[in-house]
Design an enzyme around this catalytic site. Sequence first.
Site, PDB file in Angstrom:
ATOM      1  N   ASP A  30      -4.876  -0.040  -6.986  1.00  0.00           N
ATOM      2  CA  ASP A  30      -3.788  -0.932  -6.591  1.00  0.00           C
ATOM      3  C   ASP A  30      -3.966  -1.289  -5.110  1.00  0.00           C
ATOM      4  O   ASP A  30      -4.229  -0.419  -4.274  1.00  0.00           O
ATOM      5  CB  ASP A  30      -2.438  -0.239  -6.828  1.00  0.00           C
ATOM      6  CG  ASP A  30      -1.283  -1.215  -6.803  1.00  0.00           C
ATOM      7  OD1 ASP A  30      -0.639  -1.409  -7.847  1.00  0.00           O
ATOM      8  OD2 ASP A  30      -1.012  -1.801  -5.717  1.00  0.00           O
ATOM      9  N   ILE A  31      -3.803  -2.572  -4.804  1.00  0.00           N
ATOM     10  CA  ILE A  31      -4.034  -3.050  -3.432  1.00  0.00           C
ATOM     11  C   ILE A  31      -2.944  -2.551  -2.469  1.00  0.00           C
ATOM     12  O   ILE A  31      -3.141  -2.510  -1.250  1.00  0.00           O
ATOM     13  CB  ILE A  31      -4.125  -4.600  -3.422  1.00  0.00           C
ATOM     14  CG1 ILE A  31      -4.940  -5.097  -2.255  1.00  0.00           C
ATOM     15  CG2 ILE A  31      -2.758  -5.242  -3.480  1.00  0.00           C
ATOM     16  CD1 ILE A  31      -5.338  -6.558  -2.384  1.00  0.00           C
ATOM     17  N   ASN A  86       5.812  -1.380 -15.818  1.00  0.00           N
ATOM     18  CA  ASN A  86       6.992  -2.188 -15.511  1.00  0.00           C
ATOM     19  C   ASN A  86       6.965  -3.367 -16.480  1.00  0.00           C
ATOM     20  O   ASN A  86       6.096  -4.239 -16.351  1.00  0.00           O
ATOM     21  CB  ASN A  86       6.942  -2.696 -14.066  1.00  0.00           C
ATOM     22  CG  ASN A  86       6.987  -1.553 -13.061  1.00  0.00           C
ATOM     23  OD1 ASN A  86       7.701  -0.570 -13.250  1.00  0.00           O
ATOM     24  ND2 ASN A  86       6.215  -1.669 -11.990  1.00  0.00           N
ATOM     25  N   GLN A  93       8.323  -5.974 -13.055  1.00  0.00           N
ATOM     26  CA  GLN A  93       6.979  -6.532 -13.307  1.00  0.00           C
ATOM     27  C   GLN A  93       6.790  -7.792 -12.465  1.00  0.00           C
ATOM     28  O   GLN A  93       7.573  -8.735 -12.564  1.00  0.00           O
ATOM     29  CB  GLN A  93       6.796  -6.870 -14.792  1.00  0.00           C
ATOM     30  CG  GLN A  93       5.394  -7.401 -15.108  1.00  0.00           C
ATOM     31  CD  GLN A  93       5.145  -7.581 -16.612  1.00  0.00           C
ATOM     32  OE1 GLN A  93       6.044  -7.437 -17.421  1.00  0.00           O
ATOM     33  NE2 GLN A  93       3.922  -7.913 -16.957  1.00  0.00           N
ATOM     34  N   GLU A  94       5.747  -7.774 -11.648  1.00  0.00           N
ATOM     35  CA  GLU A  94       5.461  -8.937 -10.800  1.00  0.00           C
ATOM     36  C   GLU A  94       4.250  -9.699 -11.297  1.00  0.00           C
ATOM     37  O   GLU A  94       4.172 -10.915 -11.137  1.00  0.00           O
ATOM     38  CB  GLU A  94       5.246  -8.475  -9.355  1.00  0.00           C
ATOM     39  CG  GLU A  94       6.577  -8.099  -8.715  1.00  0.00           C
ATOM     40  CD  GLU A  94       6.456  -7.653  -7.289  1.00  0.00           C
ATOM     41  OE1 GLU A  94       5.335  -7.608  -6.750  1.00  0.00           O
ATOM     42  OE2 GLU A  94       7.523  -7.336  -6.711  1.00  0.00           O
ATOM     43  N   HIS A  99      -0.070  -4.095 -17.411  1.00  0.00           N
ATOM     44  CA  HIS A  99      -0.868  -3.106 -16.681  1.00  0.00           C
ATOM     45  C   HIS A  99      -0.140  -1.781 -16.657  1.00  0.00           C
ATOM     46  O   HIS A  99       1.085  -1.735 -16.616  1.00  0.00           O
ATOM     47  CB  HIS A  99      -1.162  -3.586 -15.250  1.00  0.00           C
ATOM     48  CG  HIS A  99       0.034  -4.092 -14.518  1.00  0.00           C
ATOM     49  ND1 HIS A  99       0.565  -5.353 -14.733  1.00  0.00           N
ATOM     50  CD2 HIS A  99       0.828  -3.509 -13.586  1.00  0.00           C
ATOM     51  CE1 HIS A  99       1.618  -5.527 -13.954  1.00  0.00           C
ATOM     52  NE2 HIS A  99       1.816  -4.412 -13.245  1.00  0.00           N
ATOM     53  N   HIS A 101       0.352   1.648 -14.582  1.00  0.00           N
ATOM     54  CA  HIS A 101       0.160   2.281 -13.269  1.00  0.00           C
ATOM     55  C   HIS A 101      -0.108   3.774 -13.466  1.00  0.00           C
ATOM     56  O   HIS A 101       0.595   4.441 -14.243  1.00  0.00           O
ATOM     57  CB  HIS A 101       1.440   2.177 -12.422  1.00  0.00           C
ATOM     58  CG  HIS A 101       1.794   0.793 -11.974  1.00  0.00           C
ATOM     59  ND1 HIS A 101       1.379   0.269 -10.769  1.00  0.00           N
ATOM     60  CD2 HIS A 101       2.545  -0.177 -12.559  1.00  0.00           C
ATOM     61  CE1 HIS A 101       1.870  -0.961 -10.632  1.00  0.00           C
ATOM     62  NE2 HIS A 101       2.578  -1.248 -11.700  1.00  0.00           N
TER      63      HIS A 101
HETATM   64  P1  AMP Z   1       4.009  -4.712 -11.102  1.00  0.00           P
HETATM   65  O1  AMP Z   1       5.204  -4.673 -10.200  1.00  0.00           O
HETATM   66  O2  AMP Z   1       4.049  -3.612 -12.150  1.00  0.00           O
HETATM   67  O3  AMP Z   1       3.766  -6.072 -11.704  1.00  0.00           O
HETATM   68  O4  AMP Z   1       2.783  -4.321 -10.201  1.00  0.00           O
HETATM   69  C1  AMP Z   1       1.771  -5.183  -9.826  1.00  0.00           C
HETATM   70  C2  AMP Z   1       0.864  -4.367  -8.954  1.00  0.00           C
HETATM   71  O5  AMP Z   1      -0.323  -5.089  -8.745  1.00  0.00           O
HETATM   72  C3  AMP Z   1       1.448  -4.038  -7.586  1.00  0.00           C
HETATM   73  O6  AMP Z   1       1.519  -2.628  -7.426  1.00  0.00           O
HETATM   74  C4  AMP Z   1       0.470  -4.689  -6.619  1.00  0.00           C
HETATM   75  O7  AMP Z   1       0.261  -3.921  -5.453  1.00  0.00           O
HETATM   76  C5  AMP Z   1      -0.786  -4.796  -7.452  1.00  0.00           C
HETATM   77  N1  AMP Z   1      -1.675  -5.886  -7.041  1.00  0.00           N
HETATM   78  C6  AMP Z   1      -1.330  -7.161  -6.790  1.00  0.00           C
HETATM   79  N2  AMP Z   1      -2.432  -7.876  -6.455  1.00  0.00           N
HETATM   80  C7  AMP Z   1      -3.485  -7.016  -6.517  1.00  0.00           C
HETATM   81  C8  AMP Z   1      -4.883  -7.138  -6.271  1.00  0.00           C
HETATM   82  N3  AMP Z   1      -5.434  -8.306  -5.893  1.00  0.00           N
HETATM   83  N4  AMP Z   1      -5.665  -6.050  -6.409  1.00  0.00           N
HETATM   84  C9  AMP Z   1      -5.121  -4.861  -6.769  1.00  0.00           C
HETATM   85  N5  AMP Z   1      -3.824  -4.687  -7.039  1.00  0.00           N
HETATM   86  C10 AMP Z   1      -3.000  -5.749  -6.894  1.00  0.00           C
END
Ligand code: AMP
Length: 144
Positions: A30-31, A86, A93-94, A99, A101
Amino acid sequence: MSDCLFCKIANKEIPSHCVAEDDYSYAFLDINPSSLGHTVVIPKKHYFSISEMDEQDLGFLFAMVKRVGLLLGETFDSPNMNIGINQGSCAGQEVGHIHVHLIPRKANDEGGSIQSVVASYNGEDLSETVERIRASKNKNKNKE
Ligand code: AMP
Ligand code: ZN
């Protein structure tokens, strides 16, 4: 899906720190890590949520979650971690590509459990709740 961030990561159009990969799933750091080693596991095929996934892909995804969990456990010398999804914007969920975690945990790291993400229970009697859930099940059965 052409405009999906995680499809682009799975296709290597966007760089990531790959932790593990097979024909069906991709795991990367995760970034914006919540803890050291925070890893995200995705199916290579685009799905928004587990409800849409076919069961074989779901099996492959969770086989990868297991492998990555073991790997993180070995790397950080501890099997402790939160593993979660999420699902939907209300649940945080963003990125609209399902995915999982994996968030490694340590003693005294001051984090909470998955149950601590919300405390909105309204006190409804649990037998009433289970009746409502069963009623949905029967409604769906009648649709088949
Ligand atoms: P969610 O809130 O479950 O949708 O989490 C999305 C996750 O993706 C977050 O924890 C972000 O930090 C991660 N994320 C977003 N862009 C990237 C990326 N380019 N590389 C790795 N992780 C990412
Ligand atoms: Zn996607």
